[in-house]
Write a protein that holds these residues in place. Structure first.
Motif, PDB file in Angstrom:
ATOM      1  N   THR A 260       0.847  -1.186   0.000  1.00  0.00           N
ATOM      2  CA  THR A 260       0.000   0.000   0.000  1.00  0.00           C
ATOM      3  C   THR A 260       0.887   1.243   0.000  1.00  0.00           C
ATOM      4  O   THR A 260       2.065   1.170   0.339  1.00  0.00           O
ATOM      5  CB  THR A 260      -0.913   0.029   1.248  1.00  0.00           C
ATOM      6  OG1 THR A 260      -0.101   0.074   2.425  1.00  0.00           O
ATOM      7  CG2 THR A 260      -1.836  -1.176   1.278  1.00  0.00           C
ATOM      8  N   LEU A 261       0.296   2.352  -0.381  1.00  0.00           N
ATOM      9  CA  LEU A 261       0.994   3.635  -0.374  1.00  0.00           C
ATOM     10  C   LEU A 261       0.146   4.670   0.348  1.00  0.00           C
ATOM     11  O   LEU A 261      -1.078   4.641   0.270  1.00  0.00           O
ATOM     12  CB  LEU A 261       1.259   4.118  -1.799  1.00  0.00           C
ATOM     13  CG  LEU A 261       2.252   3.335  -2.648  1.00  0.00           C
ATOM     14  CD1 LEU A 261       2.254   3.859  -4.082  1.00  0.00           C
ATOM     15  CD2 LEU A 261       3.650   3.430  -2.067  1.00  0.00           C
ATOM     16  N   SER A 262       0.806   5.596   1.005  1.00  0.00           N
ATOM     17  CA  SER A 262       0.111   6.715   1.638  1.00  0.00           C
ATOM     18  C   SER A 262      -0.126   7.796   0.577  1.00  0.00           C
ATOM     19  O   SER A 262       0.569   7.829  -0.453  1.00  0.00           O
ATOM     20  CB  SER A 262       0.943   7.280   2.785  1.00  0.00           C
ATOM     21  OG  SER A 262       2.098   7.926   2.271  1.00  0.00           O
ATOM     22  N   PRO A 263      -1.070   8.691   0.816  1.00  0.00           N
ATOM     23  CA  PRO A 263      -1.285   9.788  -0.133  1.00  0.00           C
ATOM     24  C   PRO A 263      -0.017  10.620  -0.408  1.00  0.00           C
ATOM     25  O   PRO A 263       0.258  10.927  -1.563  1.00  0.00           O
ATOM     26  CB  PRO A 263      -2.390  10.611   0.514  1.00  0.00           C
ATOM     27  CG  PRO A 263      -3.158   9.600   1.309  1.00  0.00           C
ATOM     28  CD  PRO A 263      -2.104   8.657   1.852  1.00  0.00           C
ATOM     29  N   PRO A 264       0.799  10.966   0.627  1.00  0.00           N
ATOM     30  CA  PRO A 264       2.031  11.694   0.304  1.00  0.00           C
ATOM     31  C   PRO A 264       2.984  10.900  -0.585  1.00  0.00           C
ATOM     32  O   PRO A 264       3.640  11.467  -1.458  1.00  0.00           O
ATOM     33  CB  PRO A 264       2.654  11.973   1.677  1.00  0.00           C
ATOM     34  CG  PRO A 264       1.487  12.007   2.605  1.00  0.00           C
ATOM     35  CD  PRO A 264       0.552  10.945   2.080  1.00  0.00           C
ATOM     36  N   GLU A 265       3.061   9.590  -0.375  1.00  0.00           N
ATOM     37  CA  GLU A 265       3.921   8.765  -1.233  1.00  0.00           C
ATOM     38  C   GLU A 265       3.428   8.789  -2.677  1.00  0.00           C
ATOM     39  O   GLU A 265       4.226   8.900  -3.612  1.00  0.00           O
ATOM     40  CB  GLU A 265       3.958   7.325  -0.716  1.00  0.00           C
ATOM     41  CG  GLU A 265       4.713   7.168   0.591  1.00  0.00           C
ATOM     42  CD  GLU A 265       4.531   5.819   1.247  1.00  0.00           C
ATOM     43  OE1 GLU A 265       5.462   5.406   1.960  1.00  0.00           O
ATOM     44  OE2 GLU A 265       3.474   5.172   1.078  1.00  0.00           O
TER      45      GLU A 265
ATOM     46  N   ILE B 108       3.690  11.172  -8.376  1.00  0.00           N
ATOM     47  CA  ILE B 108       3.040  11.952  -9.435  1.00  0.00           C
ATOM     48  C   ILE B 108       3.775  13.261  -9.694  1.00  0.00           C
ATOM     49  O   ILE B 108       3.948  13.666 -10.846  1.00  0.00           O
ATOM     50  CB  ILE B 108       1.569  12.233  -9.059  1.00  0.00           C
ATOM     51  CG1 ILE B 108       0.782  10.919  -9.012  1.00  0.00           C
ATOM     52  CG2 ILE B 108       0.919  13.209 -10.043  1.00  0.00           C
ATOM     53  CD1 ILE B 108      -0.606  11.050  -8.411  1.00  0.00           C
ATOM     54  N   GLU B 109       4.211  13.933  -8.631  1.00  0.00           N
ATOM     55  CA  GLU B 109       4.838  15.257  -8.740  1.00  0.00           C
ATOM     56  C   GLU B 109       6.142  15.265  -7.939  1.00  0.00           C
ATOM     57  O   GLU B 109       6.207  15.877  -6.874  1.00  0.00           O
ATOM     58  CB  GLU B 109       3.863  16.314  -8.209  1.00  0.00           C
ATOM     59  CG  GLU B 109       4.232  17.739  -8.515  1.00  0.00           C
ATOM     60  CD  GLU B 109       4.192  18.070  -9.985  1.00  0.00           C
ATOM     61  OE1 GLU B 109       5.184  18.601 -10.481  1.00  0.00           O
ATOM     62  OE2 GLU B 109       3.169  17.807 -10.623  1.00  0.00           O
ATOM     63  N   PRO B 110       7.195  14.589  -8.444  1.00  0.00           N
ATOM     64  CA  PRO B 110       8.421  14.460  -7.648  1.00  0.00           C
ATOM     65  C   PRO B 110       9.165  15.774  -7.410  1.00  0.00           C
ATOM     66  O   PRO B 110       9.852  15.911  -6.407  1.00  0.00           O
ATOM     67  CB  PRO B 110       9.275  13.484  -8.456  1.00  0.00           C
ATOM     68  CG  PRO B 110       8.723  13.507  -9.828  1.00  0.00           C
ATOM     69  CD  PRO B 110       7.283  13.898  -9.716  1.00  0.00           C
ATOM     70  N   GLU B 111       9.036  16.725  -8.293  1.00  0.00           N
ATOM     71  CA  GLU B 111       9.803  17.961  -8.161  1.00  0.00           C
ATOM     72  C   GLU B 111       8.977  19.162  -7.743  1.00  0.00           C
ATOM     73  O   GLU B 111       9.507  20.186  -7.370  1.00  0.00           O
ATOM     74  CB  GLU B 111      10.493  18.296  -9.504  1.00  0.00           C
ATOM     75  CG  GLU B 111      11.457  17.242  -9.984  1.00  0.00           C
ATOM     76  CD  GLU B 111      12.640  17.039  -9.054  1.00  0.00           C
ATOM     77  OE1 GLU B 111      13.108  18.030  -8.458  1.00  0.00           O
ATOM     78  OE2 GLU B 111      13.075  15.885  -8.909  1.00  0.00           O
ATOM     79  N   GLY B 112       7.653  19.069  -7.834  1.00  0.00           N
ATOM     80  CA  GLY B 112       6.814  20.237  -7.613  1.00  0.00           C
ATOM     81  C   GLY B 112       6.134  20.246  -6.255  1.00  0.00           C
ATOM     82  O   GLY B 112       6.587  19.619  -5.299  1.00  0.00           O
ATOM     83  N   ASP B 113       5.040  20.972  -6.184  1.00  0.00           N
ATOM     84  CA  ASP B 113       4.272  21.122  -4.951  1.00  0.00           C
ATOM     85  C   ASP B 113       3.312  19.953  -4.798  1.00  0.00           C
ATOM     86  O   ASP B 113       2.162  20.016  -5.190  1.00  0.00           O
ATOM     87  CB  ASP B 113       3.515  22.449  -4.966  1.00  0.00           C
ATOM     88  CG  ASP B 113       2.692  22.651  -3.707  1.00  0.00           C
ATOM     89  OD1 ASP B 113       2.983  21.990  -2.687  1.00  0.00           O
ATOM     90  OD2 ASP B 113       1.753  23.459  -3.737  1.00  0.00           O
TER      91      ASP B 113
END
Length: 81
Positions: free
Chosen positions: A18-23, A28-33
């Motif tokens: 499983t993954l958490s939402p922050p993970e 999805i957005e490794p460099e951004g906000d």
């Protein structure tokens, strides 16, 4: 890629876990906000859970009602029967 597809893609690449939402947001957005993705991920997760395309977990157990859960949660793919 639409958000729901990006979530499912992140979970598929993760394998059986499983993954958490922050993970997921980091994938999805490794460099951004990525913080801005947390609420959209939650909304998409509810929609996907209602369609039986993913499972929302609280304290290691699937939530009974995807529309009504609070606190820390994780997302996973449905188990193959």
């Amino acid at each position: 890629m639409p958000l729901d597809e990006a979530i499912l893609d992140a979970l598929t690449r993760n394998g059986a876990g499983t993954l958490s939402p922050p993970e997921i947001a980091h994938v999805i957005e490794p460099e951004g906000d990525w913080h801005a993705l947390l609420m959209p991920i939650r909304r998409a997760a509810v929609t996907l859970a209602l369609a039986d395309r993913l499972v929302i977990y609280r304290k290691g157990k699937p939530v009974e009602d995807p529309n009504d859960f609070r606190g820390v949660y994780r997302l996973g793919l449905p188990k193959a029967e």
